[in-house]
Design a protein around this motif. Structure first.
Motif, PDB file in Angstrom:
ATOM      1  N   VAL A 524       0.844  -1.187   0.000  1.00 43.60           N
ATOM      2  CA  VAL A 524       0.000   0.000   0.000  1.00 43.60           C
ATOM      3  C   VAL A 524       0.878   1.235   0.000  1.00 43.60           C
ATOM      4  O   VAL A 524       2.045   1.193   0.385  1.00 43.60           O
ATOM      5  N   LYS A 525       0.285   2.319  -0.415  1.00 42.58           N
ATOM      6  CA  LYS A 525       1.004   3.581  -0.464  1.00 42.58           C
ATOM      7  C   LYS A 525       0.485   4.479   0.665  1.00 42.58           C
ATOM      8  O   LYS A 525      -0.720   4.539   0.919  1.00 42.58           O
ATOM      9  N   ILE A 526       1.402   5.134   1.356  1.00 43.26           N
ATOM     10  CA  ILE A 526       1.024   6.031   2.449  1.00 43.26           C
ATOM     11  C   ILE A 526       0.559   7.350   1.856  1.00 43.26           C
ATOM     12  O   ILE A 526       1.285   8.008   1.118  1.00 43.26           O
ATOM     13  N   LEU A 527      -0.682   7.701   2.170  1.00 37.92           N
ATOM     14  CA  LEU A 527      -1.238   8.965   1.696  1.00 37.92           C
ATOM     15  C   LEU A 527      -1.062  10.086   2.706  1.00 37.92           C
ATOM     16  O   LEU A 527      -0.802  11.224   2.351  1.00 37.92           O
ATOM     17  N   ARG A 528      -1.206   9.720   4.002  1.00 37.86           N
ATOM     18  CA  ARG A 528      -1.228  10.787   5.008  1.00 37.86           C
ATOM     19  C   ARG A 528      -0.835  10.211   6.370  1.00 37.86           C
ATOM     20  O   ARG A 528      -1.226   9.101   6.720  1.00 37.86           O
ATOM     21  N   VAL A 529      -0.007  10.940   7.098  1.00 41.75           N
ATOM     22  CA  VAL A 529       0.332  10.609   8.483  1.00 41.75           C
ATOM     23  C   VAL A 529      -0.137  11.776   9.349  1.00 41.75           C
ATOM     24  O   VAL A 529       0.428  12.873   9.281  1.00 41.75           O
ATOM     25  N   ASP A 530      -1.194  11.555  10.143  1.00 44.30           N
ATOM     26  CA  ASP A 530      -1.805  12.620  10.957  1.00 44.30           C
ATOM     27  C   ASP A 530      -1.355  12.438  12.408  1.00 44.30           C
ATOM     28  O   ASP A 530      -1.831  11.553  13.114  1.00 44.30           O
ATOM     29  N   MET A 531      -0.421  13.275  12.835  1.00 44.97           N
ATOM     30  CA  MET A 531       0.099  13.153  14.202  1.00 44.97           C
ATOM     31  C   MET A 531      -0.933  13.575  15.242  1.00 44.97           C
ATOM     32  O   MET A 531      -0.949  13.065  16.359  1.00 44.97           O
ATOM     33  N   GLU A 532      -1.782  14.519  14.864  1.00 42.48           N
ATOM     34  CA  GLU A 532      -2.784  14.987  15.826  1.00 42.48           C
ATOM     35  C   GLU A 532      -3.815  13.899  16.102  1.00 42.48           C
ATOM     36  O   GLU A 532      -4.151  13.617  17.246  1.00 42.48           O
ATOM     37  N   GLU A 533      -4.324  13.284  15.040  1.00 48.29           N
ATOM     38  CA  GLU A 533      -5.323  12.221  15.188  1.00 48.29           C
ATOM     39  C   GLU A 533      -4.689  10.844  15.328  1.00 48.29           C
ATOM     40  O   GLU A 533      -5.376   9.874  15.591  1.00 48.29           O
ATOM     41  N   ARG A 534      -3.360  10.775  15.108  1.00 48.85           N
ATOM     42  CA  ARG A 534      -2.624   9.520  15.210  1.00 48.85           C
ATOM     43  C   ARG A 534      -3.214   8.466  14.278  1.00 48.85           C
ATOM     44  O   ARG A 534      -3.575   7.370  14.681  1.00 48.85           O
ATOM     45  N   LYS A 535      -3.286   8.830  13.005  1.00 46.93           N
ATOM     46  CA  LYS A 535      -3.847   7.958  11.976  1.00 46.93           C
ATOM     47  C   LYS A 535      -2.930   7.960  10.754  1.00 46.93           C
ATOM     48  O   LYS A 535      -2.255   8.950  10.475  1.00 46.93           O
ATOM     49  N   ILE A 536      -2.953   6.832  10.051  1.00 51.83           N
ATOM     50  CA  ILE A 536      -2.200   6.710   8.800  1.00 51.83           C
ATOM     51  C   ILE A 536      -3.189   6.314   7.716  1.00 51.83           C
ATOM     52  O   ILE A 536      -3.883   5.296   7.835  1.00 51.83           O
ATOM     53  N   GLY A 537      -3.257   7.133   6.660  1.00 52.60           N
ATOM     54  CA  GLY A 537      -4.127   6.837   5.530  1.00 52.60           C
ATOM     55  C   GLY A 537      -3.352   6.105   4.441  1.00 52.60           C
ATOM     56  O   GLY A 537      -2.247   6.507   4.087  1.00 52.60           O
ATOM     57  N   LEU A 538      -3.945   5.023   3.895  1.00 51.07           N
ATOM     58  CA  LEU A 538      -3.271   4.185   2.902  1.00 51.07           C
ATOM     59  C   LEU A 538      -4.065   4.120   1.601  1.00 51.07           C
ATOM     60  O   LEU A 538      -5.259   4.423   1.562  1.00 51.07           O
ATOM     61  N   SER A 539      -3.369   3.684   0.561  1.00 51.05           N
ATOM     62  CA  SER A 539      -4.031   3.491  -0.737  1.00 51.05           C
ATOM     63  C   SER A 539      -3.436   2.272  -1.420  1.00 51.05           C
ATOM     64  O   SER A 539      -2.208   2.126  -1.514  1.00 51.05           O
ATOM     65  N   LEU A 540      -4.310   1.366  -1.860  1.00 52.76           N
ATOM     66  CA  LEU A 540      -3.865   0.176  -2.591  1.00 52.76           C
ATOM     67  C   LEU A 540      -3.727   0.485  -4.083  1.00 52.76           C
ATOM     68  O   LEU A 540      -2.740   0.108  -4.726  1.00 52.76           O
ATOM     69  N   LYS A 541      -4.680   1.220  -4.623  1.00 51.55           N
ATOM     70  CA  LYS A 541      -4.661   1.479  -6.064  1.00 51.55           C
ATOM     71  C   LYS A 541      -3.467   2.355  -6.452  1.00 51.55           C
ATOM     72  O   LYS A 541      -2.858   2.172  -7.508  1.00 51.55           O
ATOM     73  N   ARG A 542      -3.103   3.278  -5.585  1.00 57.22           N
ATOM     74  CA  ARG A 542      -1.980   4.155  -5.913  1.00 57.22           C
ATOM     75  C   ARG A 542      -0.646   3.394  -5.824  1.00 57.22           C
ATOM     76  O   ARG A 542       0.290   3.688  -6.539  1.00 57.22           O
ATOM     77  N   ALA A 543      -0.570   2.408  -4.909  1.00 53.19           N
ATOM     78  CA  ALA A 543       0.645   1.599  -4.834  1.00 53.19           C
ATOM     79  C   ALA A 543       0.806   0.762  -6.089  1.00 53.19           C
ATOM     80  O   ALA A 543       1.917   0.583  -6.614  1.00 53.19           O
ATOM     81  N   GLN A 544      -0.325   0.238  -6.605  1.00 57.32           N
ATOM     82  CA  GLN A 544      -0.266  -0.577  -7.821  1.00 57.32           C
ATOM     83  C   GLN A 544       0.088   0.269  -9.035  1.00 57.32           C
ATOM     84  O   GLN A 544       0.864  -0.140  -9.902  1.00 57.32           O
ATOM     85  N   ILE A 545      -0.472   1.449  -9.116  1.00 62.80           N
ATOM     86  CA  ILE A 545      -0.149   2.352 -10.232  1.00 62.80           C
ATOM     87  C   ILE A 545       1.321   2.722 -10.200  1.00 62.80           C
ATOM     88  O   ILE A 545       2.027   2.722 -11.199  1.00 62.80           O
ATOM     89  N   GLY A 546       1.836   2.981  -8.986  1.00 61.45           N
ATOM     90  CA  GLY A 546       3.242   3.365  -8.836  1.00 61.45           C
ATOM     91  C   GLY A 546       4.166   2.236  -9.239  1.00 61.45           C
ATOM     92  O   GLY A 546       5.254   2.453  -9.765  1.00 61.45           O
ATOM     93  N   SER A 547       3.780   0.975  -9.066  1.00 61.18           N
ATOM     94  CA  SER A 547       4.648  -0.154  -9.385  1.00 61.18           C
ATOM     95  C   SER A 547       4.801  -0.316 -10.880  1.00 61.18           C
ATOM     96  O   SER A 547       5.736  -0.946 -11.359  1.00 61.18           O
ATOM     97  N   PHE A 548       3.815   0.240 -11.669  1.00 63.94           N
ATOM     98  CA  PHE A 548       3.926   0.170 -13.126  1.00 63.94           C
ATOM     99  C   PHE A 548       4.483   1.457 -13.721  1.00 63.94           C
ATOM    100  O   PHE A 548       4.469   1.660 -14.909  1.00 63.94           O
ATOM    101  N   GLY A 549       4.950   2.360 -12.865  1.00 66.74           N
ATOM    102  CA  GLY A 549       5.571   3.605 -13.317  1.00 66.74           C
ATOM    103  C   GLY A 549       4.595   4.666 -13.739  1.00 66.74           C
ATOM    104  O   GLY A 549       4.972   5.662 -14.311  1.00 66.74           O
ATOM    105  N   ASP A 550       3.294   4.460 -13.535  1.00 70.08           N
ATOM    106  CA  ASP A 550       2.288   5.455 -13.886  1.00 70.08           C
ATOM    107  C   ASP A 550       1.667   5.962 -12.607  1.00 70.08           C
ATOM    108  O   ASP A 550       0.803   5.329 -12.029  1.00 70.08           O
TER     109      ASP A 550
END
Length: 631
Positions: A524-550
């Protein structure tokens, strides 16, 4: 005057009961037959003048002027020892024994005949008589007033005594209630005479008696609430609360029936003829100088006299007791019942907390006689102090940890771990096990200590997590939970990120289960690290797109948010690739050399319009908020 209502009452219950007067009636019957035969001087039934001439065994020899002497059994004499030769008295001639030639005589029957005649002649119903109680018979007493008469048990006294036998052998005054000449029965009433005399005495007493007078009285009856005292024609109530300035559990501890005592008249109700009496009022009230004798703050010794659920009563001196409330027994110990600390009769040291002279109440404290350990807590355990304690109790919101005998601190569930989400403290703690904590706050006024475990280590959300998990990184993780709004991915032990349903694929996803499965390894690709809310937002589709160079749809690298460190996801380690961040007792540490901010910068950054970046940020925020609410 004859009380005909009383007679009517007695006729149905006592007078008509022939069993009650069997002996009296038998004597009366004998009298009838004997009196009828007095025509001849030496005819059976005649009353003769007899003279004592001597004794013969158990009999007294009597000369009545006949050829031979007669005999009378010694039992017919009230005082046989006083009978001597030459004494003269009337006797009844009962008969002559032809074989032995002995004359049978009776002094008793002669006395009865003469007595009956005298009573009929001299006494009428309502007159006063005096007699000696002979014995008990069914329903009452047999009284000798010259003839046997019946005294019903209900007419013995105003209040029927427990045992009417106490009157046997005593001389009593009574009133003739009824004379039945046909059956030769007489019924008397001692109660009637007593009531009439008391009526006169009562009227005299009420006209002369005043409050605060001291009078002599006789204890007539004892009850749980007090005693009735006859003060001369009228019974006054001596309440148990007016018997002594000290504690009395029952009036019988001080008084007995027929005791002669001096009492003080407290109040008089002349209309209702009621008088309140006091015994303790004869002495000085010890509460008059109570404030000088027991000032607030005085430390004194006393004996435990009574233990109740809310406290214990302590006797300070005769007539003076104070109450130690259960809340004033210990500074630190939770007391469920005073008997856990005190026993009756025990002598203890107490401190006077309050004195109410009007209510005659003294508040005492046991714990005030000792140093309050909470006075030393703030100096002994300043914030930041690391302490060793024992888990004494677990609740839904945390654990109570005893850091010294009697001193407990509160370890809240939110202070157990920086990253791990803990539903109940029993997931990480057990009762009676030792635990190391750090003091967070001491509230001396409320006697509270706040403790924390996670504060023993550095907060990984301050540096470790935002440093090694930066937006744009592609990391591996394991699917731990699937919901209708997205997927939770464990990046490292106890550290999860949210993969929103909108970030699973380019097309619309109806169910996350169609894309991923629980326990499946995903990149997965990390979209956002929120220190105030202590949350990490992830993306599966963006990680897959990134692996194909697009990676055209990726947003510009988001900025790591900073803010107050509270709430959010808890209890995690962070990992990227093979390099780990360990959240142990020594703080956050980076493992390996490849996990750095430079790795994040090496990641190709997409060129996405600003509006797409803001849209992505809103989606992640929405996902995180929804995930938090679902959790």
């Amino acid at each position: 005057m004859v009380d005909f209502n009383l007679l009517k009452e007695l006729e149905t219950d006592e007078i008509t009961n022939s069993a009650l007067l069997t002996e009296a009636e038998t004597l009366s019957s004998d009298m009838d037959s004997l009196m009828e035969g007095q025509s001849s001087e030496f005819t059976p039934g005649a009353i003769l003048q007899g003279k004592v001439v001597g004794n013969a065994g158990d009999d007294v020899v009597i000369d009545v002027g006949f050829k031979s002497e007669g005999l009378i059994n010694k039992g017919e004499f009230e005082d046989f020892s006083a009978v001597k030769p030459g004494d003269e008295f009337e006797v009844l001639l009962e008969g002559l024994d032809a074989e032995s030639g002995v004359i049978r005589l009776s002094k008793r029957k002669a006395d009865r005949i003469r007595g009956w005649g005298r009573i009929i002649t001299e006494k009428a119903e309502g007159d006063e008589v005096r007699g000696k109680v002979m014995r008990k018979i069914k329903g009452g007493l047999l009284v000798d007033i010259g003839v046997p008469v019946f005294l019903p048990a209900s007419q013995v006294d105003i209040r029927r005594p427990p045992d009417i036998g106490i009157f046997i052998g005593k001389d009593i005054d009574a009133q003739v209630l009824k004379i039945d000449t046909e059956r030769r029965n007489i019924v008397i009433s001692r109660r009637k005479l007593v009531e009439e005399k008391r009526t006169v005495q009562r009227e005299t007493l009420l006209s002369t008696l005043n409050e605060n007078d001291r009078v002599e009285g006789t204890v007539k009856n004892i009850a749980d609430f007090g005693a009735f005292v006859d003060i001369g024609g009228l019974d006054g109530l001596l309440h148990i609360s007016d018997m002594s300035w000290g504690r009395i559990n029952h009036p019988s501890e001080l008084l007995k029936i027929d005791d002669k005592i001096e009492v003080v008249v407290l109040s008089i109700d002349r209309d209702k003829e009621k008088i309140a009496l006091g015994l303790k009022q004869k002495e000085v009230n010890p509460w008059d100088a109570i404030e000088e004798q027991f000032p607030v703050g005085l430390k004194v010794k006393g004996a435990v006299v009574n233990i109740v659920s809310y406290g214990a009563f302590i006797k300070l001196q005769e007539g003076i007791e104070g109450l130690v409330h259960i809340s004033e027994m210990s500074w630190t110990r939770r007391v469920n019942h005073p008997s856990e600390i005190l026993t009756a009769g025990e002598e203890i040291e107490v401190v006077v907390l309050d004195v109410n002279k009007n209510k005659q109440e003294i508040s005492l404290g046991i714990k005030q006689a000792e140093t309050n350990p909470w006075d030393l807590v703030a100096d002994k355990y300043p914030p930041g102090t690391v302490v060793e304690g024992v888990v004494r109790n677990l609740t839904n919101y945390g654990a109570f940890v005893e850091i010294e005998p009697g001193i407990d601190g509160m370890l809240h569930a939110s202070d157990l771990s920086w990253t791990k989400k803990i539903a109940h403290p029993n997931e990480v703690l057990k009762k009676n096990e030792p635990v190391q904590c750090v003091v967070l706050e001491v509230d001396q006024s409320k006697q509270r200590i706040s403790l924390g475990v996670k504060q023993l280590t550095e907060d990984p959300w301050l540096e470790a997590i935002p440093t090694h998990y930066q937006p744009g990184m592609v990391v591996s993780g394991q699917v731990t939970k699937i919901t209708n709004f997205g997927v939770f991915v464990e990046l490292e032990d106890d550290l999860e990120g949210l993969l929103h349903i909108s970030e699973l694929a380019d097309h619309k996803v109806e169910s996350p289960q169609d894309i991923v499965k629980v326990n499946e390894e995903v990149e997965v690709k990390i979209l956002r690290v929120d220190m105030e809310e202590r949350k990490i937002g992830l993306s599966l589709k963006r990680a897959q797109i990134g692996s194909f160079g697009d990676d055209d749809d990726d947003a510009a690298t988001p900025t790591v948010a900073a803010g107050p460190q509270r709430g959010g996801m808890e209890g995690h380690d962070a990992i990227m690739g093979t390099d780990k961040i360990s959240f142990g007792a020594g703080g956050a540490q980076v493992g390996g050399s490849s996990a750095s901010a430079g790795d994040a910068e090496a990641e190709p950054q997409p060129e996405t319009p600003a509006e797409d970046a803001s849209s992505e940020e809103a989606t992640v925020d929405e996902s995180a908020d929804e995930a938090e609410s679902k959790e």
